[in-house]
Design a protein around this motif. Structure first.
Motif, PDB file in Angstrom:
ATOM      1  N   PHE A  10       0.832  -1.200   0.000  1.00  0.00           N
ATOM      2  CA  PHE A  10       0.000   0.000   0.000  1.00  0.00           C
ATOM      3  C   PHE A  10       0.871   1.257   0.000  1.00  0.00           C
ATOM      4  O   PHE A  10       0.624   2.202  -0.748  1.00  0.00           O
ATOM      5  N   ASP A  11       1.884   1.280   0.876  1.00  0.00           N
ATOM      6  CA  ASP A  11       2.763   2.447   0.972  1.00  0.00           C
ATOM      7  C   ASP A  11       3.421   2.762  -0.374  1.00  0.00           C
ATOM      8  O   ASP A  11       3.511   3.931  -0.764  1.00  0.00           O
ATOM      9  N   GLU A  12       3.857   1.725  -1.082  1.00  0.00           N
ATOM     10  CA  GLU A  12       4.464   1.919  -2.401  1.00  0.00           C
ATOM     11  C   GLU A  12       3.446   2.470  -3.402  1.00  0.00           C
ATOM     12  O   GLU A  12       3.754   3.382  -4.173  1.00  0.00           O
ATOM     13  N   TYR A  60      -7.958  -0.980  -1.511  1.00  0.00           N
ATOM     14  CA  TYR A  60      -8.410  -2.251  -0.937  1.00  0.00           C
ATOM     15  C   TYR A  60      -8.002  -2.323   0.524  1.00  0.00           C
ATOM     16  O   TYR A  60      -6.874  -1.969   0.874  1.00  0.00           O
ATOM     17  N   PHE A  61      -8.923  -2.806   1.360  1.00  0.00           N
ATOM     18  CA  PHE A  61      -8.631  -2.886   2.786  1.00  0.00           C
ATOM     19  C   PHE A  61      -9.400  -4.011   3.451  1.00  0.00           C
ATOM     20  O   PHE A  61     -10.389  -4.515   2.907  1.00  0.00           O
ATOM     21  N   LEU A  71      -6.782  -2.515   7.894  1.00  0.00           N
ATOM     22  CA  LEU A  71      -5.502  -2.774   7.247  1.00  0.00           C
ATOM     23  C   LEU A  71      -5.653  -2.444   5.766  1.00  0.00           C
ATOM     24  O   LEU A  71      -6.390  -3.109   5.038  1.00  0.00           O
ATOM     25  N   THR A  72      -4.967  -1.380   5.329  1.00  0.00           N
ATOM     26  CA  THR A  72      -5.013  -1.015   3.917  1.00  0.00           C
ATOM     27  C   THR A  72      -3.951  -1.829   3.177  1.00  0.00           C
ATOM     28  O   THR A  72      -2.817  -1.938   3.629  1.00  0.00           O
ATOM     29  N   LEU A  73      -4.360  -2.408   2.067  1.00  0.00           N
ATOM     30  CA  LEU A  73      -3.531  -3.408   1.388  1.00  0.00           C
ATOM     31  C   LEU A  73      -2.898  -2.936   0.092  1.00  0.00           C
ATOM     32  O   LEU A  73      -1.740  -3.239  -0.174  1.00  0.00           O
ATOM     33  N   ALA A  74      -3.667  -2.247  -0.734  1.00  0.00           N
ATOM     34  CA  ALA A  74      -3.165  -1.894  -2.065  1.00  0.00           C
ATOM     35  C   ALA A  74      -4.066  -0.843  -2.694  1.00  0.00           C
ATOM     36  O   ALA A  74      -5.201  -0.635  -2.251  1.00  0.00           O
TER      37      ALA A  74
END
Length: 109
Positions: A10-12, A60-61, A71-74
């Motif tokens: 997600f951060d990326e 997406y979370f 939790l954020t995923l992407a």
């Protein structure tokens, strides 16, 4: 009030966004913190797995109500949507372990 944790993926994805999309994500984060378990569209018949649209992209979370954690995923565009969903579903069992580990690191459990 929900806490928001992010994955490295997600951060990326977030760093690649332009300024206006980053602002939209920040707005969604504020919404998630306050109303986490009622935000977004449920995916794959799983109430914990959701998406929220950001223009032509999707965030997406996963919602862990028992821990009050999102939790954020992407973030992906429509073209990569199905591949992203499939990848998340493949690893969905591991995400709760990640959340528990993060809570431990932060001294919250």
């Amino acid at each position: 009030m929900f806490r928001i944790f992010t994955t490295e993926e997600f951060d990326e994805d977030y760093e690649k966004l332009d300024g206006s999309d980053k602002e939209r994500v920040k707005k969604i984060f504020r919404q998630l913190k306050e109303q986490g378990d009622s935000v977004g569209k449920e995916l794959a018949g799983r109430s914990i797995f959701r998406e929220k649209k950001i223009g032509g992209k999707r965030l997406y979370f996963l919602i862990y109500s028992n821990f009050a954690v999102i939790l954020t995923l992407a973030i992906s565009d429509k073209k990569a949507q199905q591949a992203t969903i499939n990848r998340i579903l493949l690893n969905i069992a591991n995400y709760q372990d990640y959340v528990i580990e993060e809570l431990r690191k932060r001294g919250l459990i």
